[in-house]
Design an enzyme around this catalytic site. Structure first.
Site, PDB file in Angstrom:
ATOM      1  N   SER A   1       0.979  -1.166   0.075  1.00 15.89           N
ATOM      2  CA  SER A   1      -0.122  -0.045  -0.065  1.00 15.89           C
ATOM      3  C   SER A   1       0.833   1.227  -0.068  1.00 15.89           C
ATOM      4  O   SER A   1       2.060   1.026   0.372  1.00 15.89           O
ATOM      5  CB  SER A   1      -0.879  -0.011   1.380  1.00 15.89           C
TER       6      SER A   1
ATOM      7  N   TYR B   1      -2.091  -0.653  10.492  1.00 16.51           N
ATOM      8  CA  TYR B   1      -2.191  -0.878   9.024  1.00 16.51           C
ATOM      9  C   TYR B   1      -0.926  -0.442   8.430  1.00 16.51           C
ATOM     10  O   TYR B   1      -0.372  -1.209   7.552  1.00 16.51           O
ATOM     11  CB  TYR B   1      -3.444  -0.034   8.585  1.00 16.51           C
TER      12      TYR B   1
END
Length: 254
Positions: free
Chosen positions: A145, A158
């Site tokens: 990501s 995350y």
């Protein structure tokens, strides 16, 4: 169909019941690959298989929780039993369940996110690489990501998990490059997926800020991430390994 060298090859895609995983499975199938669809969501996974079948492709579904070693090992075994080998793997399964600053995060959330996003990718690579070593090579792409490249306020766990994916990707590429195994990651910006749509339903005001974050002026589409994953797995990317490909509409450029 383009000429990316997938005809007759077998590809495994985790998290393929919807979103980026489904888009990637469909894209691999269009390129002529035989595709193993893996997810905990059996209904969505079978729907993905059905969509591939409608297009004349070859696919099957295998239900597995990537955070469970025995299930991951069985997943790889199932692909080899069905297709004879595992040429490519797109380790895409992941979760995003926090919207709190670091000091307000809880331990249960930390453990759950790390279990799927980090342990899951580690287990998948572990068993995929063992098979690829036996057969003389292969290609792996992990979904990281932009949160694995920069900070992500409100999503510290995350971000940590995706930084870990980047670290594992780089390390595995260095360890197994001479064995003919390429390992890369794709780093999406904010992509329009069912998960995002649900978040925007809860907080509609977030969309304006999200759009501002991308110099390109829009959200990404699942198919755009899928195209990057397919290319990274393809023969066209034969000299690319250890790379973190940001597909982010310019988010990390500012």
């Amino acid at each position: 169909m383009s000429n990316l060298g997938f005809s007759g090859k077998s590809v495994l895609v985790t998290g393929a019941a919807g979103g980026i995983g489904r888009a990637a499975a469909l894209a691999f199938a269009r390129e002529g690959a035989r595709v193993a669809i893996v997810d905990v969501d059996a209904k969505g996974g079978e729907e993905t298989v059905g969509l591939i079948a409608q297009g004349g492709g070859d696919a099957f579904f295998f239900k597995a929780d990537v955070s469970q070693s025995a299930q991951v090992e069985a997943m790889v075994t199932a692909v080899v039993e069905r297709y004879g080998r595992l040429d490519c793997a797109f380790n895409n399964a992941g979760i995003e369940i926090e919207h709190l600053p670091l000091a307000e995060s809880d331990e249960a959330t930390f453990d759950r996110v790390m279990s799927v996003n980090v342990k899951g990718v580690w287990l998948c690579m572990k068993h995929e690489i063992r098979q690829m070593l036996k057969q003389g090579g292969g290609a792996i792409v992990n979904t990281a990501s932009v949160a694995g490249l920069v900070g992500a306020p409100g999503m510290p766990v995350y971000a940590a998990s995706k930084h870990a994916v980047v670290g594992m990707t780089k390390t595995a590429s260095a360890e197994y490059g001479r064995a003919g195994i390429r390992v890369n990651s794709v780093c999406p910006g904010i992509i329009r997926t069912p998960m995002l749509e649900r978040a925007l339903e809860r907080e509609p005001r977030r969309e304006k800020n999200i759009l501002k974050a991308h110099p390109i002026g829009r959200l990404g589409e699942a198919e755009e991430i899928a195209n990057a994953a397919v290319w990274l797995c393809s023969d066209a990317a034969s000299f690319v390994t250890g790379h973190q490909m940001a597909v982010d509409g310019g988010l990390t450029s500012i």
